[in-house]
Design a protein around this motif. Structure first.
Motif, PDB file in Angstrom:
ATOM      1  N   GLN A   1     -18.295  33.467 -52.628  1.00  0.00           N
ATOM      2  CA  GLN A   1     -18.092  33.729 -51.208  1.00  0.00           C
ATOM      3  C   GLN A   1     -18.884  32.817 -50.272  1.00  0.00           C
ATOM      4  O   GLN A   1     -18.350  32.335 -49.269  1.00  0.00           O
ATOM      5  N   GLU A   2     -20.140  32.526 -50.603  1.00  0.00           N
ATOM      6  CA  GLU A   2     -20.962  31.773 -49.644  1.00  0.00           C
ATOM      7  C   GLU A   2     -20.427  30.369 -49.402  1.00  0.00           C
ATOM      8  O   GLU A   2     -20.750  29.742 -48.394  1.00  0.00           O
ATOM      9  N   HIS A   3     -19.584  29.877 -50.327  1.00  0.00           N
ATOM     10  CA  HIS A   3     -19.030  28.535 -50.147  1.00  0.00           C
ATOM     11  C   HIS A   3     -17.678  28.568 -49.438  1.00  0.00           C
ATOM     12  O   HIS A   3     -17.100  27.519 -49.168  1.00  0.00           O
TER      13      HIS A   3
ATOM     14  N   SER B   1     -16.958  32.934 -43.957  1.00  0.00           N
ATOM     15  CA  SER B   1     -17.729  33.907 -44.748  1.00  0.00           C
ATOM     16  C   SER B   1     -18.767  34.621 -43.885  1.00  0.00           C
ATOM     17  O   SER B   1     -19.457  35.516 -44.375  1.00  0.00           O
TER      18      SER B   1
ATOM     19  N   GLY C   1     -21.523  33.825 -43.051  1.00  0.00           N
ATOM     20  CA  GLY C   1     -22.885  33.640 -43.540  1.00  0.00           C
ATOM     21  C   GLY C   1     -23.308  34.621 -44.620  1.00  0.00           C
ATOM     22  O   GLY C   1     -24.478  34.686 -44.967  1.00  0.00           O
TER      23      GLY C   1
ATOM     24  N   ALA D   1     -23.811  36.207 -48.315  1.00  0.00           N
ATOM     25  CA  ALA D   1     -24.100  35.632 -49.623  1.00  0.00           C
ATOM     26  C   ALA D   1     -23.004  35.982 -50.621  1.00  0.00           C
ATOM     27  O   ALA D   1     -22.128  36.802 -50.340  1.00  0.00           O
ATOM     28  N   ALA D   2     -23.082  35.355 -51.781  1.00  0.00           N
ATOM     29  CA  ALA D   2     -22.174  35.695 -52.870  1.00  0.00           C
ATOM     30  C   ALA D   2     -22.432  37.138 -53.307  1.00  0.00           C
ATOM     31  O   ALA D   2     -23.548  37.644 -53.192  1.00  0.00           O
TER      32      ALA D   2
END
Lengths: 554, 205
Positions: free
Chosen positions: A84-86, A90, A92, A94-95
C-alpha cells in the motif's frame, strides 16, 4: 424514543418496495442464468480473456474455477495491502502488517468483510477502490454463480454432472446485475449526501474554535455494492452509522432494501429455473418468516430497553444515531445479520442483551433469512433437502426433492454442509477462550466478554462480518484465527454445494408419486422453518446460555 | 494431482478475469460515479461543507464544518451535542461507538456522571434528561440531538445570547427534521445548523 406506529410503517414501506422489485429482478436473474445468448461486450471480453463461456462444466471443473478465481483474489488483495505505501492515493498510510493483510484479503474474497482495521486511518483510496470494491462485486458474483449452478443441477436431467459455466455466470452477474444496479444506487446515495471524492482529509476550523478533519474518499461507489452484494465492509470504521455512508433515514431504508433485494430475488429466480414458481415461493416464505420474526424480536428488545444502562439512561441509545433511533437500528441489525452483510448502522456490542442475542442467532441460522447473495439460497436449499429427508424417515418412504432422489451420498453432502460452520464456530470459540492471546482481546469480563468472542467467530465462520466492536481483533492471534474461520466457512460449504449440484444434474428426474412430499405447501414451509430453528437450537443453545442468555437473566 | 494442475490452470484464467474486473469495477466504475457526482451533486460529494453563515461551500478554508458531521460543541452559549467515543470526541479520523454492553460498569458510571453534569448545567431534574444526551452515538459523529434534548437547552442558550426563549425555540424548530414521510427514522435537530443560527441571531440582536 421510537414509536410503534412508525416502526411498523417503515417495515411496511420496505416490504412493499421488495414486493415490487423481487419478481422483476427474480425474472431477470433467471434469464441471466439460463439464457444461451451472450451480449456483444461479453463475447468480446471472453475472447480477450481466453475463456470459453460455452463449455458446460462438470462440477469438479466448476469448483476448481471458483477456487482458482478466489485464490488469485486473495493473493492480489494481499499484495495490494502489503504494497500500500507504494501505491498512489494511499494518503500516507503504511503497508498493512502480514497478519492484517491476510485477514483482509480472505475477508473480502469470502464476502465476509470482517474488518480488524479502521478504514479512515489504515486504508488508502486506491486499495478501497481497486482492491476492496472489486472484491465486493466479484465475491458476491461468485456466491450467486454457485447458487445458480445448484438450481440448474436440480433442473437438469441426466446431464452427466454438468452444472453450467462459471466464467459466464461470473461475468454475467457482474455486467447484467450488480454493476447497473450499483451505478444507479451510488448516484442516488451521492444526491442524498454520501461523499464521492479522492480528497485527503479537509481541515476546517469549527464553530467553537477547534479544528476537524473532514474525511473523503470514493464512498458512494463502495457503499452501493457493499449493501447490494451483502458484503458489509464499511469505508469508515463506523460503517453505515457514519453520516457520510448513511446520512438520512431514507438512505438507511434504501440501504436495507439493497441488502435484502438480491437474496429474496434469488429465491424467486430459483422457482423459475426449476420450472415451478411455487417452489421458489415456498423458499421465499421461509426466508420471510425467519426475517420477520427476527425484526419483530429485535425491535421489541431495543424499544423495551432492558438492562441496567438502558434503564438508567431512559432508552437504549448507546451506540445508536439519533436520526435512526431504536426501530430503524433494529431493522438494520436484523437485516444485516439475516443476510451475510455485516454492515451496521448501530454498534451491535451495545445492543440490549436479547437484541444482541437475536443478531447472533440470525447468523447462526447460517444466514438464510434471507441470507447472503447466492449463499442464502443454497443454504436454505440444503435445509430443504434435510427437511424432506427427515419427513421421508417419518413416513418410511424414499425422500426426494424436485424429482431428485435423496440417497446416502446426497444426505452425506448435506450433513457435512450443515455441520461445517457450527464445527468452525464451536472449535473457534474453544480455541479463543482457552488461549491467553484470545482473551487479551476482550473488552469486558463475564458473559458479555464471552459474547464478544462468540459473536466474532460466529460472524467470521458464517461470512457475516459484523462485530461486537469491543473486541480488539487486530492482533496476530485474532487475525489468523478469524481468517481461517472465514476461509473454511466460505469454501468448504461451497464445494459441497457444487458437488451436490453435480450429483443432481447427473440423476434421473423422477415424476412425483403419491408418496412425494409436496414442497410448495404451507405444511412444508412450516416444517422447513422448524428444522432451521431446531438445527441451530440444538447446536448452539449451550454456548448461547453462557453468553447473551446469562446476561439477559442477570 | 490432476486437481492441482486444473486449479493452477483456472487460477491463470482467474487472474486474467480479475485484472479485467479491476479495470472495470475498481477504476472505471468509481470514476464514473465521481464524474456524475461532480455534475449532479458537487457539494454533497465533497462533504456538505458549510460556512459560518450556513452557506454551502466546497472550500475547506471558508468552512466551519460539514452540515452532516457533528463537531465538538462545548460552549455554554451554544447547544451541546451528544457524548462521542470518536477519538477525543467527534474525530472523523477515529469514528466509532463506545461498544460498552448494557451491563458494563464503565457505561453505567458514565451515564450517571453525564446526568449529573447536565442536570447542573441546565438546572433540570435528572428524569427530564433524554437518553441521547447521556449516551455515545454509533459513529461518534452524530450531527443530531433529539428534540427533547434541544428543548432542555433552550433557556440556557437564550440567556447566554440575550435572546428570548421563544426566539431560540423557533430556531430549534427550523433546525428540526421530522420523520421522513412521517414514518422513517426519528425527529432530529441538527446541532451545527442550530448553533450557526443562534450565533447569527445573537449577532443581529
Amino acid at each position: 424514543m421510537s414509536a410503534v406506529g412508525p416502526a411498523i410503517g417503515q417495515v411496511a414501506v420496505l416490504v412493499g418496495a421488495l414486493a415490487v422489485a423481487v419478481p422483476l429482478l427474480g425474472r431477470h436473474l433467471a434469464h441471466v442464468y439460463t439464457s444461451p445468448k451472450h451480449l456483444a461486450v461479453e463475447r468480446a471480453s471472453y475472447r480477450v480473456l481466453r475463456v470459453d463461456p460455452d463449455a458446460d462444466q462438470h462440477w469438479r471443473t466448476y469448483s476448481m474455477s471458483v477456487l482458482g478465481f478466489s485464490l488469485v483474489g486473495v493473493l492480489a488483495l494481499y499484495a495490494i495491502g502489503r504494497l500500500q505505501e507504494h501505491l498512489p492515493l494511499s494518503l500516507g498510510f503504511a503497508a498493512l502488517p502480514a497478519d492484517g493483510a491476510w485477514n483482509t484479503a480472505v475477508s473480502f474474497v469470502t464476502n465476509t468483510n470482517w474488518q480488524w482495521y479502521s478504514g479512515e486511518s489504515t486504508v488508502g483510496h486506491l486499495m478501497q477502490m481497486s482492491g476492496l470494491t472489486v472484491q465486493n462485486f466479484v465475491s458476491a458474483a461468485v456466491g450467486m454463480a454457485v447458487a445458480a449452478a445448484f438450481a440448474r443441477g436440480l433442473a437438469r436431467n441426466l446431464a452427466g454432472g454438468r452444472v453450467g459455466n462459471f466464467w459466464a455466470d461470473l461475468v454475467r452477474t457482474v455486467l447484467r446485475v450488480l454493476l447497473p444496479i450499483a451505478l444507479v444506487a451510488a448516484v442516488v446515495l451521492v444526491l442524498l449526501g454520501v461523499v464521492q471524492n479522492l480528497l485527503e482529509p479537509q481541515v476546517v476550523h469549527t464553530l467553537t474554535g477547534g479544528t476537524q478533519s473532514i474525511t473523503g474518499g470514493p464512498v458512494a461507489s463502495q457503499e452501493a455494492i457493499k449493501e447490494l452484494g451483502t458484503n458489509g465492509g464499511g469505508f469508515y470504521n463506523a460503517n453505515s452509522a457514519h453520516p457520510f455512508e448513511n446520512p438520512k433515514p431514507f438512505t438507511d431504508l434504501f440501504e436495507v432494501f439493497l441488502l435484502l433485494v438480491i437474496p429474496f430475488s434469488m429465491a424467486w429466480a430459483f422457482g423459475i429455473i426449476v420450472g415451478d414458481k411455487r417452489q421458489g415461493g415456498a423458499i421465499m416464505a421461509v426466508m420471510a418468516l425467519l426475517w420477520g420474526g427476527a425484526v419483530a424480536l429485535l425491535t421489541w428488545a431495543e424499544m423495551a430497553a432492558p438492562g441496567t444502562a438502558p434503564q438508567l439512561a431512559g432508552g437504549a441509545m448507546e451506540g445508536k444515531e439519533v436520526r435512526f433511533g431504536e426501530a430503524a437500528s433494529a431493522l438494520f441489525a436484523s437485516s444485516t445479520t439475516g443476510t451475510s452483510t455485516g454492515a451496521v448502522n448501530a454498534m451491535h456490542d451495545s445492543l440490549t442483551a436479547p437484541g444482541g442475542g437475536v443478531a447472533m442467532f440470525n447468523m447462526m441460522l447460517g444466514e438464510i433469512a434471507p441470507g447472503g447473495v447466492g449463499s442464502g439460497l443454497y443454504g436454505m436449499l440444503m435445509l430443504a433437502i434435510l427437511t424432506v429427508f427427515l419427513a421421508g424417515l417419518m413416513v418410511g418412504r424414499t425422500p426426494e426433492y424436485l424429482g431428485k432422489k435423496i440417497g446416502q451420498r446426497e444426505i452425506w453432502l448435506v450433513g457435512s454442509y450443515i455441520l461445517a460452520t457450527p464445527v468452525l464456530v464451536l472449535v473457534g470459540i474453544a480455541v479463543a477462550i482457552t488461549a491467553a492471546d484470545g482473551l487479551a482481546g476482550l473488552q469486558e469480563a463475564g458473559p458479555h466478554g464471552l459474547s464478544e468472542a462468540l459473536y466474532a467467530v460466529t460472524s467470521a465462520s458464517n461470512n457475516n462480518g459484523s462485530a461486537f466492536g469491543g473486541l480488539t481483533s487486530g492482533t496476530p492471534f485474532w487475525n489468523t484465527l478469524l481468517g481461517l474461520c472465514m476461509l473454511f466457512g466460505r469454501f468448504l460449504p461451497m464445494v459441497l454445494v457444487i458437488a451436490l449440484a453435480g450429483r443432481f444434474a447427473a440423476a434421473h428426474h423422477l415424476p412425483p408419486s403419491a408418496g412425494t412430499l409436496p414442497t410448495h405447501q404451507p405444511l412444508f414451509v412450516a416444517l422447513l422453518t422448524g428444522v432451521a430453528l431446531v438445527v441451530v437450537g440444538l447446536t448452539f443453545v449451550p454456548v448461547l446460555v453462557l453468553g447473551p442468555i446469562a446476561e439477559s437473566l442477570s | 494431482m490432476k486437481d492441482i494442475y486444473s486449479l493452477f490452470r483456472f487460477s491463470l484464467a482467474g487472474l486474467r478475469v480479475l485484472v479485467a474486473m479491476t479495470l472495470v469495477l475498481g477504476i472505471a466504475y468509481p470514476l464514473v460515479v465521481l464524474g456524475v457526482a461532480k455534475v449532479v451533486a458537487p457539494w454533497q460529494a465533497n462533504g456538505s461543507l458549510v460556512t459560518a453563515t450556513g452557506a454551502h461551500t466546497t472550500d475547506p478554508d471558508r468552512a466551519v464544518g460539514s452540515a452532516i458531521i457533528g463537531q465538538v460543541s462545548d460552549d455554554d452559549a451554544l447547544f451541546y451535542n451528544r457524548p462521542s467515543a470518536a477519538g477525543e470526541g467527534y474525530d472523523p479520523l477515529n469514528t466509532y461507538g463506545s461498544n460498552w454492553g448494557p451491563e458494563a460498569p464503565e457505561l453505567i458510571q458514565a451515564i450517571r456522571q453525564r446526568q449529573a453534569e447536565i442536570a447542573e448545567r441546565e438546572d433540570v431534574p435528572v428524569r427530564q434528561i433524554p437518553p441521547d444526551a447521556v449516551t455515545a452515538s454509533a459513529s461518534g459523529l452524530d450531527p443530531d440531538i433529539s428534540v427533547a434534548y434541544a428543548d432542555l437547552q433552550v433557556p440556557r442558550v437564550a440567556r447566554a445570547n440575550g435572546l428570548t426563549e421563544d426566539e431560540v425555540r423557533r430556531l430549534v424548530d427550523d433546525a428540526t427534521t421530522g420523520r421522513t414521510w412521517g414514518i422513517l427514522g426519528e425527529p432530529h435537530v441538527n446541532v451545527l445548523r442550530l448553533n450557526i443560527a443562534v450565533q447569527q441571531a445573537a449577532d443581529a440582536a
